[in-house]
Design a protein around this motif. Structure first.
Motif, PDB file in Angstrom:
ATOM      1  N   PHE A   1      77.213  55.733  26.136  1.00 40.92           N
ATOM      2  CA  PHE A   1      76.809  57.101  26.437  1.00 40.92           C
ATOM      3  C   PHE A   1      75.323  57.137  26.273  1.00 40.92           C
ATOM      4  O   PHE A   1      74.966  58.231  26.464  1.00 40.92           O
ATOM      5  CB  PHE A   1      77.659  58.010  25.828  1.00 40.92           C
ATOM      6  N   ALA A   2      74.892  56.007  25.764  1.00 41.67           N
ATOM      7  CA  ALA A   2      73.389  56.210  25.499  1.00 41.67           C
ATOM      8  C   ALA A   2      72.501  56.565  26.670  1.00 41.67           C
ATOM      9  O   ALA A   2      72.659  56.069  27.861  1.00 41.67           O
ATOM     10  CB  ALA A   2      72.905  55.080  24.956  1.00 41.67           C
ATOM     11  N   GLY A   3      71.730  57.391  26.557  1.00 41.10           N
ATOM     12  CA  GLY A   3      71.037  57.983  27.785  1.00 41.10           C
ATOM     13  C   GLY A   3      71.638  58.755  28.942  1.00 41.10           C
ATOM     14  O   GLY A   3      70.966  59.351  29.912  1.00 41.10           O
ATOM     15  N   VAL A   4      72.950  59.096  28.713  1.00 43.47           N
ATOM     16  CA  VAL A   4      73.593  59.649  29.954  1.00 43.47           C
ATOM     17  C   VAL A   4      73.215  61.172  29.815  1.00 43.47           C
ATOM     18  O   VAL A   4      73.491  61.731  28.470  1.00 43.47           O
ATOM     19  CB  VAL A   4      75.025  59.375  29.724  1.00 43.47           C
TER      20      VAL A   4
ATOM     21  N   ALA B   1      72.449  63.652  25.174  1.00 41.71           N
ATOM     22  CA  ALA B   1      72.887  63.985  23.841  1.00 41.71           C
ATOM     23  C   ALA B   1      72.523  62.602  23.199  1.00 41.71           C
ATOM     24  O   ALA B   1      72.425  63.018  21.822  1.00 41.71           O
ATOM     25  CB  ALA B   1      74.418  64.052  23.894  1.00 41.71           C
ATOM     26  N   ILE B   2      72.712  61.451  23.640  1.00 42.64           N
ATOM     27  CA  ILE B   2      72.344  60.283  22.918  1.00 42.64           C
ATOM     28  C   ILE B   2      71.252  59.559  23.632  1.00 42.64           C
ATOM     29  O   ILE B   2      71.239  59.591  24.627  1.00 42.64           O
ATOM     30  CB  ILE B   2      73.934  59.296  22.887  1.00 42.64           C
ATOM     31  N   PRO B   3      70.121  59.352  22.525  1.00 46.37           N
ATOM     32  CA  PRO B   3      68.872  58.600  23.120  1.00 46.37           C
ATOM     33  C   PRO B   3      69.184  57.527  23.811  1.00 46.37           C
ATOM     34  O   PRO B   3      70.183  56.866  23.699  1.00 46.37           O
ATOM     35  CB  PRO B   3      68.287  58.783  21.919  1.00 46.37           C
ATOM     36  N   GLY B   4      68.286  57.380  24.854  1.00 46.27           N
ATOM     37  CA  GLY B   4      68.338  56.240  25.458  1.00 46.27           C
ATOM     38  C   GLY B   4      68.148  54.900  24.847  1.00 46.27           C
ATOM     39  O   GLY B   4      67.619  54.684  23.410  1.00 46.27           O
ATOM     40  N   ARG B   5      68.816  53.830  25.307  1.00 50.90           N
ATOM     41  CA  ARG B   5      69.093  52.555  24.600  1.00 50.90           C
ATOM     42  C   ARG B   5      67.747  51.984  24.430  1.00 50.90           C
ATOM     43  O   ARG B   5      67.522  50.941  23.451  1.00 50.90           O
ATOM     44  CB  ARG B   5      70.069  51.588  25.430  1.00 50.90           C
TER      45      ARG B   5
ATOM     46  N   THR C   1      65.037  53.386  23.433  1.00 52.92           N
ATOM     47  CA  THR C   1      64.310  54.374  22.338  1.00 52.92           C
ATOM     48  C   THR C   1      64.420  53.871  20.818  1.00 52.92           C
ATOM     49  O   THR C   1      65.471  53.295  20.602  1.00 52.92           O
ATOM     50  CB  THR C   1      64.636  55.742  22.603  1.00 52.92           C
ATOM     51  N   ALA C   2      63.457  54.213  19.859  1.00 51.23           N
ATOM     52  CA  ALA C   2      63.649  54.159  18.572  1.00 51.23           C
ATOM     53  C   ALA C   2      64.751  54.972  18.079  1.00 51.23           C
ATOM     54  O   ALA C   2      65.477  54.460  17.219  1.00 51.23           O
ATOM     55  CB  ALA C   2      62.429  54.310  17.944  1.00 51.23           C
ATOM     56  N   PRO C   3      64.889  56.067  18.340  1.00 53.18           N
ATOM     57  CA  PRO C   3      65.895  57.037  17.908  1.00 53.18           C
ATOM     58  C   PRO C   3      67.367  56.421  18.062  1.00 53.18           C
ATOM     59  O   PRO C   3      68.151  56.465  17.143  1.00 53.18           O
ATOM     60  CB  PRO C   3      65.593  58.372  18.569  1.00 53.18           C
ATOM     61  N   PHE C   4      67.486  55.943  18.955  1.00 52.59           N
ATOM     62  CA  PHE C   4      68.943  55.443  19.707  1.00 52.59           C
ATOM     63  C   PHE C   4      69.061  54.159  18.401  1.00 52.59           C
ATOM     64  O   PHE C   4      70.362  54.187  17.765  1.00 52.59           O
ATOM     65  CB  PHE C   4      68.826  54.614  20.962  1.00 52.59           C
ATOM     66  N   GLN C   5      68.203  53.463  18.161  1.00 56.18           N
ATOM     67  CA  GLN C   5      68.277  52.380  16.943  1.00 56.18           C
ATOM     68  C   GLN C   5      68.780  52.902  15.679  1.00 56.18           C
ATOM     69  O   GLN C   5      69.719  52.477  14.957  1.00 56.18           O
ATOM     70  CB  GLN C   5      66.819  51.366  16.903  1.00 56.18           C
ATOM     71  N   GLU C   6      68.098  54.198  15.475  1.00 51.23           N
ATOM     72  CA  GLU C   6      68.399  54.701  14.085  1.00 51.23           C
ATOM     73  C   GLU C   6      69.851  55.078  14.236  1.00 51.23           C
ATOM     74  O   GLU C   6      70.454  55.285  13.072  1.00 51.23           O
ATOM     75  CB  GLU C   6      67.297  56.071  13.932  1.00 51.23           C
ATOM     76  N   LEU C   7      69.994  55.912  15.272  1.00 54.48           N
ATOM     77  CA  LEU C   7      71.509  56.367  15.529  1.00 54.48           C
ATOM     78  C   LEU C   7      72.565  55.203  15.134  1.00 54.48           C
ATOM     79  O   LEU C   7      73.556  55.435  14.395  1.00 54.48           O
ATOM     80  CB  LEU C   7      71.650  57.117  16.750  1.00 54.48           C
ATOM     81  N   MET C   8      72.442  54.173  15.892  1.00 52.60           N
ATOM     82  CA  MET C   8      73.145  53.063  15.681  1.00 52.60           C
ATOM     83  C   MET C   8      73.504  52.717  14.268  1.00 52.60           C
ATOM     84  O   MET C   8      74.575  52.372  13.926  1.00 52.60           O
ATOM     85  CB  MET C   8      72.641  51.991  16.602  1.00 52.60           C
ATOM     86  N   TRP C   9      72.238  52.394  13.522  1.00 53.18           N
ATOM     87  CA  TRP C   9      72.257  52.134  12.184  1.00 53.18           C
ATOM     88  C   TRP C   9      73.280  52.895  11.443  1.00 53.18           C
ATOM     89  O   TRP C   9      73.847  52.500  10.367  1.00 53.18           O
ATOM     90  CB  TRP C   9      71.122  51.813  11.490  1.00 53.18           C
TER      91      TRP C   9
END
Ligand SMILES: Nc1ncnc2c1ncn2[C@@H]1O[C@H](COP(=O)(O)OP(=O)(O)OP(=O)(O)O)[C@@H](O)[C@H]1O
Ligand SMILES: [Mg+2]
Lengths: 298, 260
Positions: free
Chosen positions: B38-41, B50-54, B56-64
């Motif tokens: 759902f990233a970037g959707v 809602a979820i930052p695009g793949r 982006t840096a925030p996406f990585q932080e969210l994943m971690w």
């Protein structure tokens, strides 16, 4: 120094007075049978001794200390208790390895102890596959891992087959009489321990009823011989002339002061037919049966 | 030390720990998958996704930070580490071996630290693999910043502290089912209510869940806001506090009960 010393021990569960002022000691090199009917308070006493149940009053010491104060309890005390169990998914060997690890004992003691109780071949089997008797042996192995010199065993013969009971008796004798251990073993069946115990402590309803050496209790007073005769009227005076004391009731003569052979010879001389000559039950059995409610209603 | 070793041996000689680890892994994979999917959707409404695009840096932080939500599983394992002793009546031989009962709990807490760290490292390893594969594929640049490091450490801390939290609850409530239900209900029901109602947020940040969120807060707002949280270090202290207070209360109450 007594290996086990229990003084004025008391414990209630709510309104139930489970143990009520019990005192006794167990010396090294002896086996003491702790006897009483179901619900007498045996298990409660032993659990107080082992720090699992907190007594309301009195003291229970092992090697002069409370169990919780022993620095390395498993090297001083080996215990087998009822309602002890094992994780069903753990193997027998792993069960003992865990205990060795927690007690700081060398891990090879686990396998050795299993060999000692005859479970060497099933060491790698999960406990859920074990029979009651095998579990009991595993419990005994748990008591042995630390090479203790004091053993506290609650109904250890439960679940053992006759051969197992025989083996257990020999083993306890060996521990006490050859290795000098102090053994306290509870039972509600006198016959189970009668052959091996040196001393006996009997409790009922939480109270101590009788204690002493087995020899003392058995030879307490002259044991009587029960005699039935076709014609007691002629026999009694003859027995009394020979120095016996005879108490007659319901056609049974309780004869003290003569042994069975003498009684037989007197009967022969008097030409009286004897229909029964038997040794009365020992005092110990008498006391125990009365307590357990199985005594003769005479 | 030897009590910690004994407790770890207890765990590894039965099956539950790896069942729990497998469930934790499955849950982590599911979460990573959904987040990647759902990233970037963009939702129905216009605006930021809602979820930052793949890429982006925030996406990585969210994943971690995702792994922390699987903490419920090591928590259950923690509960069982304590309650199984009563359930299977192994507590008798445990207390015969270690008659100072509070030491038994201390040993379990020590083992819980190891368990939590192992679970945390496994989850983080999965996350690392997922990040390293997805981000470059989406054309993004891998970044590992100070705040990423904080989230990684926070995730480890959350998994570890929830394990201890479980042990604390298990010590307090000896009944296995009761303790598990209580712990799970707390995490899923009470926490959810508290964090969903803004008025309760002053309370919410002091709950285990609020404290855990503080530890792994990536700064990405998923709709509930983040400014009400405690600082990360305070979150850790609060979580640890729960575990230790429960264990201490248990040592003074439940643990003292007669074993009959
Ligand atoms: N946890 C408990 N709660 C309430 N009452 C208890 C508890 N444990 C034991 N009792 C009571 O204390 C008394 C003594 O029990 P205990 O188990 O010590 O007897 P016992 O001599 O070991 O009997 P048995 O031969 O059946 O094993 C009994 O009346 C029992 O009902
Ligand atoms: Mg009993």
């Amino acid at each position: 120094m007594s290996a086990i010393e229990i003084r004025d021990l008391g414990k209630s569960f709510g309104a139930v007075r489970a143990v009520d002022g019990v005192s006794f000691t167990v010396e090294p090199g002896t086996i003491t049978g702790y006897l009483g009917p179901n619900g007498a308070g045996k298990t409660t006493t032993l659990r107080c001794l082992l720090g699992l149940v907190t007594a309301d009053s009195g003291t229970a010491l092992v090697n002069d200390r409370r169990y919780v104060e022993l620095p390395h309890p498993l090297t001083e005390v080996g215990a087998v208790l009822e309602a002890t169990n094992f994780h069903p998914g753990r193997t027998a060997l792993n069960h003992l390895r865990v205990i060795c690890a927690a007690a700081g004992l060398p891990p090879e003691r686990a396998a050795e102890a299993l060999e000692q109780v005859g479970l060497g071949e099933v060491a790698g089997k999960r406990v859920m596959t074990f029979s009651l008797g095998m579990r009991q042996r595993l419990a005994l192995a748990t008591a042995l891992v630390g090479h203790p010199r004091v053993f506290i065993l609650d109904e250890p013969a439960n679940g053992l087959d006759p051969a197992g009971i025989q083996w257990l008796r020999g083993f306890l004798r060996h521990l006490a009489h050859e290795r000098g251990a102090a053994v306290l073993v509870s039972s509600h069946v006198l016959a189970e321990v009668e052959q091996i115990v040196d001393n006996v402590v009997i409790i009922a309803k939480g109270r101590l009823v009788r204690q002493g050496s087995l020899a003392e209790l058995v030879s307490n007073g002259d044991t009587a011989i029960r005699v039935r005769a076709a014609d007691p009227g002629e026999l009694v005076p003859a027995l009394e002339r020979a120095g016996a004391t005879v108490v007659q009731s319901d056609g049974v003569l309780r004869v003290t002061g003569l042994d069975a052979e003498r009684i037989g010879r007197i009967a022969l001389d008097e030409r009286v037919v004897l229909t029964e000559v038997s040794q009365e039950r020992s005092d110990l059995q008498h006391v125990f049966l009365e307590l357990t409610g199985e005594g003769e209603t005479s | 030390m030897r009590l910690i070793r004994a407790e770890l041996l207890k765990l590894t000689t039965t099956r539950l720990w790896w069942v729990m680890l497998a469930v934790t892994i499955a849950y982590a994979l599911l979460q990573l998958g959904i987040t990647i999917g759902f990233a970037g959707v963009t939702g129905g409404q216009p605006g930021a996704p809602a979820i930052p695009g793949r890429d982006t840096a925030p996406f990585q932080e969210l994943m971690w930070g995702l792994g922390a939500s699987g903490a419920v599983f090591p928590m259950i394992l923690g509960v069982v580490m304590m309650t199984a002793e009563y359930r299977y009546q192994t507590i008798t031989s445990t207390f015969l071996t270690t008659p100072r009962r509070e030491r038994v709990v201390a040993g379990k807490l020590g083992a819980g630290v190891v368990v939590g760290l192992v679970f945390g490292l496994v989850v983080l390893a999965l996350t690392a693999v997922a990040v390293v594969i997805t981000v470059p594929l989406a054309g993004g640049e891998l970044s590992f910043t100070g705040s990423t490091a904080r989230i990684v450490v926070g995730t480890l801390a959350v998994l570890m502290l929830y394990t201890l939290f479980g042990i604390g609850i298990g010590a307090l409530i000896r009944n296995q089912l009761g303790a598990i239900v209580a712990a799970v209900a707390w995490v899923f029901v009470i926490e959810a209510i508290v964090s969903a109602i803004p008025a309760l947020r002053p309370v919410g940040r002091w709950t285990p869940g609020g404290a855990a969120t503080a530890l792994t807060n990536s700064g990405v707002d998923l709709g509930l806001g983040t400014d009400w949280l405690l600082p990360a270090w305070a979150g850790g202290v609060v979580l640890l506090g729960y575990a230790l207070v429960f264990a201490a209360v248990a040592s003074a109450t439940t643990l003292r009960r007669d074993i009959t």
